[in-house]
Design a protein around this motif. Structure first.
Motif, PDB file in Angstrom:
ATOM      1  N   GLU A 178       0.816  -1.210   0.000  1.00 16.87           N
ATOM      2  CA  GLU A 178       0.000   0.000   0.000  1.00 16.87           C
ATOM      3  C   GLU A 178       0.855   1.267   0.000  1.00 16.87           C
ATOM      4  OE1 GLU A 178      -3.830   1.794   2.428  1.00 16.87           O
ATOM      5  OE2 GLU A 178      -2.982  -0.121   3.022  1.00 16.87           O
ATOM      6  N   ILE A 179       2.052   1.166   0.557  1.00 15.12           N
ATOM      7  CA  ILE A 179       2.993   2.282   0.577  1.00 15.12           C
ATOM      8  C   ILE A 179       4.222   1.873  -0.226  1.00 15.12           C
ATOM      9  CG2 ILE A 179       4.453   3.761   2.013  1.00 15.12           C
ATOM     10  CD1 ILE A 179       1.532   4.318   2.536  1.00 15.12           C
ATOM     11  N   TYR A 180       4.626   2.716  -1.184  1.00 15.16           N
ATOM     12  CA  TYR A 180       5.804   2.403  -1.999  1.00 15.16           C
ATOM     13  C   TYR A 180       7.069   2.593  -1.161  1.00 15.16           C
ATOM     14  CZ  TYR A 180       9.459   2.368  -5.365  1.00 15.16           C
ATOM     15  OH  TYR A 180      10.618   2.035  -6.022  1.00 15.16           O
TER      16      TYR A 180
ATOM     17  N   GLY B 211       2.472   7.016  -2.187  1.00 17.41           N
ATOM     18  CA  GLY B 211       3.803   7.439  -2.643  1.00 17.41           C
ATOM     19  C   GLY B 211       4.193   6.888  -4.002  1.00 17.41           C
ATOM     20  N   TYR B 212       3.277   6.159  -4.640  1.00 23.07           N
ATOM     21  CA  TYR B 212       3.521   5.743  -6.029  1.00 23.07           C
ATOM     22  C   TYR B 212       3.359   6.965  -6.921  1.00 23.07           C
ATOM     23  CZ  TYR B 212       3.133   0.825  -4.608  1.00 23.07           C
ATOM     24  OH  TYR B 212       3.318  -0.402  -4.019  1.00 23.07           O
ATOM     25  N   CYS B 213       3.897   6.900  -8.109  1.00 24.59           N
ATOM     26  CA  CYS B 213       3.805   7.991  -9.072  1.00 24.59           C
ATOM     27  C   CYS B 213       2.338   8.310  -9.370  1.00 24.59           C
ATOM     28  CB  CYS B 213       4.534   7.609 -10.361  1.00 24.59           C
ATOM     29  SG  CYS B 213       4.307   8.779 -11.714  1.00 24.59           S
TER      30      CYS B 213
ATOM     31  N   GLY C  74      -3.526   3.848 -14.560  1.00 24.65           N
ATOM     32  CA  GLY C  74      -3.888   2.477 -14.197  1.00 24.65           C
ATOM     33  C   GLY C  74      -2.700   1.579 -13.944  1.00 24.65           C
ATOM     34  N   LYS C  75      -1.558   2.173 -13.622  1.00 22.70           N
ATOM     35  CA  LYS C  75      -0.320   1.417 -13.390  1.00 22.70           C
ATOM     36  C   LYS C  75       0.294   1.868 -12.072  1.00 22.70           C
ATOM     37  CE  LYS C  75       0.395   1.653 -18.339  1.00 22.70           C
ATOM     38  NZ  LYS C  75       1.119   2.268 -19.402  1.00 22.70           N
ATOM     39  N   THR C  76       1.426   1.282 -11.726  1.00 19.83           N
ATOM     40  CA  THR C  76       2.206   1.781 -10.602  1.00 19.83           C
ATOM     41  C   THR C  76       3.644   1.974 -11.043  1.00 19.83           C
ATOM     42  OG1 THR C  76       2.710  -0.447  -9.795  1.00 19.83           O
ATOM     43  CG2 THR C  76       0.789   0.666  -8.834  1.00 19.83           C
ATOM     44  N   ALA C  77       4.275   2.946 -10.464  1.00 25.06           N
ATOM     45  CA  ALA C  77       5.700   3.222 -10.653  1.00 25.06           C
ATOM     46  C   ALA C  77       6.163   3.947  -9.404  1.00 25.06           C
ATOM     47  CB  ALA C  77       5.930   4.080 -11.891  1.00 25.06           C
TER      48      ALA C  77
ATOM     49  N   THR D  21      -7.145  -0.057  -6.591  1.00 29.30           N
ATOM     50  CA  THR D  21      -7.212  -1.267  -7.417  1.00 29.30           C
ATOM     51  C   THR D  21      -5.944  -1.486  -8.243  1.00 29.30           C
ATOM     52  OG1 THR D  21      -8.393  -0.078  -9.165  1.00 29.30           O
ATOM     53  CG2 THR D  21      -9.736  -1.273  -7.551  1.00 29.30           C
ATOM     54  N   VAL D  22      -5.165  -0.433  -8.505  1.00 31.04           N
ATOM     55  CA  VAL D  22      -3.913  -0.622  -9.260  1.00 31.04           C
ATOM     56  C   VAL D  22      -2.897  -1.466  -8.492  1.00 31.04           C
ATOM     57  CG1 VAL D  22      -4.134   1.504 -10.604  1.00 31.04           C
ATOM     58  CG2 VAL D  22      -2.909   1.551  -8.428  1.00 31.04           C
ATOM     59  N   LEU D  23      -3.116  -1.674  -7.211  1.00 31.40           N
ATOM     60  CA  LEU D  23      -2.192  -2.494  -6.421  1.00 31.40           C
ATOM     61  C   LEU D  23      -2.367  -3.981  -6.670  1.00 31.40           C
ATOM     62  CD1 LEU D  23      -2.400  -0.622  -2.999  1.00 31.40           C
ATOM     63  CD2 LEU D  23      -0.637  -0.403  -4.779  1.00 31.40           C
TER      64      LEU D  23
END
Length: 150
Positions: free
Chosen positions: A27-29, A92-94, A101-104, A147-149
């Motif tokens: 949940e936290i980058y 803290g994700y981008c 709809g992604k994570t970075a 939901t992106v997680l």
């Protein structure tokens, strides 16, 4: 025989479902080799000093499974009083990636405070894209989070 099959089913059931538990991103980058959020920067300092400020190992707390660091006891106390107000949006994700709809990873040097919320972006180029339509990207990011997680 039924007892043996029932026992095997109880043992196998957790194993069958284990991969799904590991598929979800944190949940936290924090990066791959760390448990430190915001790259070790003090999330409160973005609001109080208006600049990224490295946190200290002397002032830490755990929030949502990640370690947050602060530059002072005062900032740590402010965070403890209201972590939702200071923790970066989307863990803290981008912010641009979440809107897509992604994570970075979110880079603590590429940030904005919008409506009293801290947003991080991947790099300068991505932040320029995000800056072009901040309200639209926030709306899409809010719709995609968390939901992106998955």
């Amino acid at each position: 025989m039924r007892t043996l099959l029932a026992a095997l089913a109880l043992v196998a059931a957790p194993i069958a479902f284990a991969p799904a538990a590991y598929a979800q991103k944190a949940e936290i980058y924090t990066g791959r080799f760390s448990n430190v959020a915001v790259g070790g920067y003090d999330p409160v300092a973005y609001f109080t000093s208006g600049a990224p400020t490295k946190g200290s190992k002397d002032f830490t707390t755990e929030y949502l499974g990640a370690e947050f660091r602060f530059a002072s006891q005062e900032n740590l106390d402010a965070f403890l009083a209201d972590p939702v107000a200071y923790a970066p949006q989307y863990g803290g994700y981008c912010a641009w990636a979440v809107a897509e709809g992604k994570t970075a990873k979110g880079d603590p040097d590429h940030w904005r405070i919008v409506d009293d919320k801290l947003y991080l972006n991947f790099n300068k180029s991505i932040q320029s894209k995000w800056d072009a339509d901040i309200p639209g990207f926030i709306q899409r990011g809010d719709a995609n989070w968390p939901t992106v997680l998955n």
